[in-house]
Design a protein around this motif. Structure first.
Motif, short mmCIF file in Angstrom:
data_model
loop_
_atom_site.label_atom_id
_atom_site.label_comp_id
_atom_site.label_asym_id
_atom_site.label_seq_id
_atom_site.Cartn_x
_atom_site.Cartn_y
_atom_site.Cartn_z
N ASN A 35 52.49 85.90 118.59
CA ASN A 35 52.33 84.71 117.76
C ASN A 35 51.29 85.00 116.68
N ILE A 36 51.75 85.63 115.59
CA ILE A 36 50.85 86.04 114.52
C ILE A 36 50.17 84.84 113.87
N SER A 37 50.91 83.75 113.64
CA SER A 37 50.33 82.59 112.97
C SER A 37 49.20 81.99 113.80
N GLU A 38 49.38 81.91 115.10
CA GLU A 38 48.32 81.38 115.97
C GLU A 38 47.12 82.31 115.98
N PHE A 39 47.38 83.60 115.97
CA PHE A 39 46.33 84.61 115.94
C PHE A 39 45.47 84.47 114.68
N ILE A 40 46.11 84.27 113.54
CA ILE A 40 45.37 84.12 112.29
C ILE A 40 44.59 82.82 112.27
N GLU A 41 45.24 81.74 112.68
CA GLU A 41 44.58 80.44 112.67
C GLU A 41 43.35 80.42 113.57
N LYS A 42 43.44 81.09 114.68
CA LYS A 42 42.33 81.14 115.64
C LYS A 42 41.14 81.90 115.08
N ASN A 43 41.41 82.97 114.34
CA ASN A 43 40.33 83.85 113.87
C ASN A 43 39.90 83.63 112.43
N TRP A 44 40.82 83.14 111.56
CA TRP A 44 40.51 82.99 110.15
C TRP A 44 41.10 81.68 109.63
N SER A 45 40.68 80.60 110.20
CA SER A 45 41.24 79.29 109.86
C SER A 45 40.95 78.89 108.41
N GLU A 46 39.92 79.47 107.80
CA GLU A 46 39.54 79.12 106.43
C GLU A 46 40.31 79.91 105.38
N GLY A 51 48.84 87.61 103.69
CA GLY A 51 49.78 88.67 103.33
C GLY A 51 50.10 89.49 104.56
N VAL A 52 51.36 89.75 104.80
CA VAL A 52 51.78 90.50 105.99
C VAL A 52 52.62 91.70 105.59
N GLY A 53 52.22 92.86 106.05
CA GLY A 53 53.04 94.05 105.93
C GLY A 53 53.57 94.39 107.31
N ILE A 54 54.87 94.52 107.46
CA ILE A 54 55.45 94.75 108.76
C ILE A 54 56.38 95.95 108.73
N ALA A 55 56.35 96.75 109.79
CA ALA A 55 57.19 97.95 109.88
C ALA A 55 58.62 97.52 110.19
N ALA A 56 59.29 97.01 109.17
CA ALA A 56 60.65 96.48 109.35
C ALA A 56 61.44 96.64 108.07
N TRP A 57 62.77 96.67 108.21
CA TRP A 57 63.65 96.70 107.05
C TRP A 57 63.94 95.28 106.61
N MET A 79 56.87 84.43 112.54
CA MET A 79 55.88 84.30 111.47
C MET A 79 56.13 83.03 110.67
N THR A 80 55.62 81.93 111.18
CA THR A 80 55.69 80.65 110.49
C THR A 80 54.26 80.21 110.22
N PHE A 81 53.86 80.28 108.96
CA PHE A 81 52.46 80.04 108.62
C PHE A 81 52.26 78.68 107.97
N LYS A 83 49.72 78.26 105.94
CA LYS A 83 49.11 78.60 104.66
C LYS A 83 50.13 79.33 103.78
N PRO A 84 49.95 79.33 102.47
CA PRO A 84 50.82 80.13 101.60
C PRO A 84 50.83 81.59 102.06
N SER A 85 51.99 82.20 102.11
CA SER A 85 52.07 83.55 102.68
C SER A 85 53.10 84.41 101.96
N VAL A 86 52.92 85.72 102.10
CA VAL A 86 53.86 86.72 101.58
C VAL A 86 54.10 87.72 102.71
N VAL A 87 55.35 88.00 103.00
CA VAL A 87 55.72 89.00 104.01
C VAL A 87 56.53 90.08 103.33
N ASP A 88 56.13 91.35 103.56
CA ASP A 88 56.85 92.45 102.93
C ASP A 88 56.83 93.65 103.87
#
Length: 262
Positions: A35-46, A51-57, A79-81, A83-88
């Motif tokens: 749960n990436i979104s929960e992980f980010i919210e827990k540690n960097w709520s502000e 931006g997410v870089g993922i090892a995927a096609w 990955m449902t955020f 906050k405004p986000s970019v996934v690549d």
């Protein structure tokens, strides 16, 4: 504050950007990918953007991108955020970072870690084709060795972290002794880079990742040039920054979401 994340096959790196400075940390992908979104919210709520870089096609779809395959991930994270986000693609993020920091508008970036990724920068922007442009790790180099993606004879089956484990040789020792430059996988890697140079003819090639960033750029250059016509010149750099993908993801989020002119 913008949070950049690199979700790799083994590690997940985080680069928190504040006024163009970065704070970095590394986690095990198995610990955070559920749960990436929960992980980010827990540690960097502000955070104001992610931006997410993922090892995927990726595949281009009308509303952006869709992840179609992740050969080196045990699962594709949700990955449902909020906050405004970019996934690549992670290698796209690496190439973006290398382009900005090395100062090339036309660059081919290659990451060598658990697997091999590739990203193309053309006139300062990521070139994606229909989504998966630059995936050099899954180009055919010969033989019948099975690749994690399900194909056979791909470059990644001969060079990179999981390929070395298949050989029964440790990456750190191969780097330390120089054996890595003598293995068949390295020869195939250099041939593949030369082929990419002839197709793209960039100003430079940047090699990074936890294995690629520890390679000797001069040795890569010498071996790539063996397979190129003498009139084709190319500059090869190694980016010795394990957090380049995460930093590139943060920079891409900044430039895309806030329309920053690099």
């Amino acid at each position: 504050m913008i949070v950049g994340i690199d979700i790799g096959g083994t590690n997940t790196d985080v680069a928190v950007m504040k006024d163009n400075d970065f704070e970095v940390r590394t986690f095990r992908t198995s610990e955070v990918a559920a749960n990436i979104s929960e992980f980010i919210e827990k540690n960097w709520s502000e955070a104001v953007a992610i931006g997410v870089g993922i090892a995927a096609w990726l595949k281009l779809v009308p509303d952006g991108f869709r992840i179609v395959k992740a050969p080196n991930l045990s699962r594709i994270p949700e990955m449902t955020f909020s906050k405004p986000s970019v996934v690549d693609n992670d290698a796209n993020c690496f190439a973006y970072f290398a382009s900005r920091t090395l100062g090339y508008e036309n660059l081919f970036g290659v990451t060598v870690g658990t697997g091999i990724g590739g990203g193309v920068i053309a006139k300062g922007k990521i070139y994606r084709g229909c989504g998966a442009a630059g995936e050099i790790g899954h180009t055919y180099v010969g033989g019948d060795r099975e690749c994690k993606c399900g194909g056979r004879g791909h470059l990644e089956a001969y060079f990179g972290g999981w390929a070395f484990r298949e050989y029964g040789r440790g990456t750190e020792m191969m780097l330390k002794t120089g054996e890595i430059y003598e293995c068949e996988g390295f020869r195939l890697f250099c041939i593949s880079l030369a082929n990419a140079v002839m197709i793209l003819h960039p100003e430079a090639v940047a090699v990074g990742g936890r294995i690629g960033g520890r390679l000797d750029a001069s040795i890569i250059q010498e071996n790539v040039e063996k397979w190129l016509p003498s009139v084709i010149e190319i500059e090869i750099h190694t980016v010795k920054d394990d957090y380049a993908v995460a930093k590139g993801a943060a920079m891409l989020a900044r430039d895309t979401i806030f329309q920053t002119q690099p």
